[in-house]
Write a protein that holds these residues in place. Structure first.
Motif, PDB file in Angstrom:
ATOM      1  N   VAL A  69       0.524  -1.240  -0.013  1.00 19.15           N
ATOM      2  CA  VAL A  69      -0.058   0.056  -0.034  1.00 19.15           C
ATOM      3  C   VAL A  69       0.774   1.286   0.050  1.00 19.15           C
ATOM      4  O   VAL A  69       1.894   1.326   0.512  1.00 19.15           O
ATOM      5  N   ILE A  70       0.381   2.289  -0.663  1.00 18.70           N
ATOM      6  CA  ILE A  70       1.023   3.739  -0.531  1.00 18.70           C
ATOM      7  C   ILE A  70       0.035   4.594  -0.535  1.00 18.70           C
ATOM      8  O   ILE A  70      -1.195   4.314  -1.007  1.00 18.70           O
ATOM      9  N   THR A  71       0.121   5.610  -0.142  1.00 17.81           N
ATOM     10  CA  THR A  71      -0.939   6.811   0.213  1.00 17.81           C
ATOM     11  C   THR A  71      -1.017   7.615  -1.171  1.00 17.81           C
ATOM     12  O   THR A  71       0.169   7.730  -1.839  1.00 17.81           O
ATOM     13  N   LYS A  72      -2.020   8.009  -1.657  1.00 23.55           N
ATOM     14  CA  LYS A  72      -2.164   8.899  -2.896  1.00 23.55           C
ATOM     15  C   LYS A  72      -1.501  10.302  -2.620  1.00 23.55           C
ATOM     16  O   LYS A  72      -1.075  10.778  -3.461  1.00 23.55           O
ATOM     17  N   LYS A  73      -1.179  10.532  -1.544  1.00 19.05           N
ATOM     18  CA  LYS A  73      -0.517  12.058  -1.124  1.00 19.05           C
ATOM     19  C   LYS A  73       1.001  11.816  -1.792  1.00 19.05           C
ATOM     20  O   LYS A  73       1.560  12.789  -2.169  1.00 19.05           O
ATOM     21  N   VAL A  74       1.478  10.542  -1.698  1.00 20.43           N
ATOM     22  CA  VAL A  74       2.962  10.289  -2.049  1.00 20.43           C
ATOM     23  C   VAL A  74       3.206   9.925  -3.286  1.00 20.43           C
ATOM     24  O   VAL A  74       4.118   9.598  -3.820  1.00 20.43           O
ATOM     25  N   VAL A  75       2.081   9.278  -4.207  1.00 19.62           N
ATOM     26  CA  VAL A  75       2.128   8.937  -5.484  1.00 19.62           C
ATOM     27  C   VAL A  75       3.159   9.708  -6.668  1.00 19.62           C
ATOM     28  O   VAL A  75       3.778   8.959  -7.129  1.00 19.62           O
ATOM     29  N   LYS A  76       2.982  10.845  -6.514  1.00 20.06           N
ATOM     30  CA  LYS A  76       3.726  11.664  -7.385  1.00 20.06           C
ATOM     31  C   LYS A  76       5.160  11.378  -7.227  1.00 20.06           C
ATOM     32  O   LYS A  76       5.981  11.979  -8.217  1.00 20.06           O
TER      33      LYS A  76
END
Length: 201
Positions: free
Chosen positions: A152-159
């Motif tokens: 899992v990764i958070t949407k905030k750090v996808v970039k």
């Protein structure tokens, strides 16, 4: 459970209040993270919604990972309010927060993040218990060693993530929701004693 949640772990932080069946939220810019400015933001947030500290019984604060000075400021502010208003204080971290949706659904969950150009991973079991520290890991290790694992990764750090990682199997991108923190509190998964910034070297 009525509470205030403070998250200053990223450039766009947030405040969240739950009182009975009502919720209120506010986005924070990173330049508002200093102690005085953050306290003013919190006071304004309560006033804007016609609330007072007597409406809540607990404060939940994000311990990181993230900018160390911002985390330290938010923790100091939360502790100050807790002492002044006799409110219980609990800490949580983004690794744990990102895994809530998968409680008791996956035997092993690997939560990934990227901070200062470095990748980090933290392992949780199906009950969201972790007995390991967050470890630094390379992009190559993620793509080879963790390709088939549930991640899992958070949407905030996808970039900030490399596209090769984002194309991996079993990768889940999650949106963090303050309302879900109540689940961690009820499961006794929040930090109660050593509430300090999570430091990633």
């Amino acid at each position: 459970m009525n509470f205030l949640s403070i998250d200053c772990s990223t450039d766009l932080g947030s405040l969240f209040i739950k009182v009975e069946n009502k919720t209120f939220s506010k986005i924070l810019q990173s330049d508002k993270y200093s102690n005085d400015l953050l306290m003013k933001q919190i006071l304004d947030f309560f006033a804007e919604n016609d609330l007072s500290f007597s409406d809540i019984s607990e404060i939940l604060v994000n311990q990181g990972p993230g900018n160390f000075s911002a985390l330290r400021s938010s923790l100091a502010t939360a502790k100050g309010i807790g002492l002044a208003k006799n409110l219980k204080l609990f800490g949580y971290n983004t690794f744990l927060w990102s895994c809530i949706k998968f409680f008791n659904k996956q035997d092993i969950i690997y939560s990934l993040t990227k901070y200062r150009e470095k990748y980090f991973v933290k392992k949780f079991n199906k009950n969201l218990i972790s007995n390991t520290r967050a470890e630094e890991i390379t992009k190559e290790e993620i793509t080879k060693k963790y390709n088939n694992n549930f991640k899992v990764i958070t949407k905030k750090v996808v970039k900030y993530f490399d596209n090769e990682i984002l194309k991996l199997d079993n990768l889940n991108i999650v949106t963090l929701d303050h309302k879900e923190l109540e689940f961690l509190r009820l499961r006794d998964l929040l930090e109660k004693s050593l509430i300090r910034p999570m430091y990633l070297s």
